[in-house]
Enzyme design. Structure first.
Site, PDB file in Angstrom:
ATOM      1  N   ASN A  52      37.086  41.544  38.944  1.00  0.00           N
ATOM      2  CA  ASN A  52      35.766  40.767  38.739  1.00  0.00           C
ATOM      3  C   ASN A  52      36.117  39.896  37.379  1.00  0.00           C
ATOM      4  OD1 ASN A  52      35.410  43.287  37.582  1.00  0.00           O
ATOM      5  ND2 ASN A  52      33.364  42.808  37.077  1.00  0.00           N
ATOM      6  N   GLU A  65      33.857  37.829  34.728  1.00  0.00           N
ATOM      7  CA  GLU A  65      32.444  37.410  34.338  1.00  0.00           C
ATOM      8  C   GLU A  65      32.639  36.000  33.632  1.00  0.00           C
ATOM      9  OE1 GLU A  65      30.174  41.682  34.126  1.00  0.00           O
ATOM     10  OE2 GLU A  65      30.597  40.658  32.299  1.00  0.00           O
ATOM     11  N   GLU A  89      36.385  41.151  45.286  1.00  0.00           N
ATOM     12  CA  GLU A  89      36.915  40.920  46.520  1.00  0.00           C
ATOM     13  C   GLU A  89      37.424  39.370  46.824  1.00  0.00           C
ATOM     14  OE1 GLU A  89      33.589  44.106  46.712  1.00  0.00           O
ATOM     15  OE2 GLU A  89      34.042  42.330  45.497  1.00  0.00           O
ATOM     16  N   CYS A 143      28.979  42.678  47.528  1.00  0.00           N
ATOM     17  CA  CYS A 143      27.658  41.837  47.537  1.00  0.00           C
ATOM     18  C   CYS A 143      27.731  40.920  49.030  1.00  0.00           C
ATOM     19  CB  CYS A 143      27.620  40.902  46.376  1.00  0.00           C
ATOM     20  SG  CYS A 143      28.955  39.305  46.319  1.00  0.00           S
ATOM     21  N   CYS A 176      30.384  38.385  49.305  1.00  0.00           N
ATOM     22  CA  CYS A 176      31.706  38.829  49.383  1.00  0.00           C
ATOM     23  C   CYS A 176      31.955  39.527  50.817  1.00  0.00           C
ATOM     24  CB  CYS A 176      31.843  40.056  48.492  1.00  0.00           C
ATOM     25  SG  CYS A 176      32.439  38.902  46.964  1.00  0.00           S
ATOM     26  N   CYS A 188      33.781  37.659  41.940  1.00  0.00           N
ATOM     27  CA  CYS A 188      33.944  39.151  42.278  1.00  0.00           C
ATOM     28  C   CYS A 188      35.120  39.639  42.336  1.00  0.00           C
ATOM     29  CB  CYS A 188      33.040  39.470  43.724  1.00  0.00           C
ATOM     30  SG  CYS A 188      31.219  39.189  43.444  1.00  0.00           S
TER      31      CYS A 188
END
Length: 131
Positions: A38, A40, A51, A82, A85, A49
C-alpha cells in the site's frame, strides 16, 4: 514463497498516516510472482492498495491472469481486500483463484476470489445484447 514475498514487500509500504502496512503477492499463470504494497497519500482517497499494486506489477510484466494471491497485514484478524480490490482481483483471477489472507502473527484465512466477490460484475456484462 508467496507468503515470503508478501511479507517482505509489506515492509516497504508507504503508510506514514495510518501506519497500517499491507503486502500482497500474486502468482501468475506462468508461475512468476508479482508484489505490491500500500502507498498512502496525504489526500486520502488517492492512495493505492497493496493488491492493486501487485496487479499493476503483474500487468507491467506482461501477464493478465493470476492463480493465487497472498495478502498480509499487522492486524488482529486477517484483513480482507476492500471492495475495489475485490473487483480488481476478480478482473484478473483465473477460475478458482485461491486467496490467502494473513496476519503478521500467523493467523491465516483461505478463500477464493469468487467467495470474496459473489455475483461479481464481469466482462460478460459488457457484451452487446445483439439488438
Amino acid at each position: 514463497m508467496l507468503k515470503d514475498a508478501a511479507t517482505a514487500v509489506r515492509e516497504r509500504a508507504y503508510a506514514p498516516y495510518s501506519n497500517f502496512k499491507v503486502g500482497a503477492a500474486l502468482r501468475d499463470a506462468a508461475g512468476a510472482v508479482h508484489v505490491g504494497c500500500n502507498v498512502e497519500n496525504v489526500a486520502y482517497p488517492e492512495g493505492t492498495c497493496a493488491e492493486a499494486g501487485a496487479i499493476a506489477a503483474m500487468v507491467a510484466a506482461g501477464q493478465t491472469r493470476f492463480t493465487e494471491a497472498f495478502v498480509i497485514a499487522d492486524s488482529p484478524q486477517p484483513v480482507p481486500p476492500c471492495g475495489g480490490c475485490r473487483q480488481k482481483l476478480a478482473e484478473f483471477a483465473a477460475p478458482g483463484a485461491k486467496v490467502t489472507l494473513a496476519t503478521t502473527s500467523g493467523l491465516i484465512f483461505e478463500t477464493t476470489v469468487a467467495d470474496l466477490l459473489p455475483g461479481s460484475f464481469g466482462r460478460a456484462h459488457m457484451e452487446a445484447s445483439g439488438g
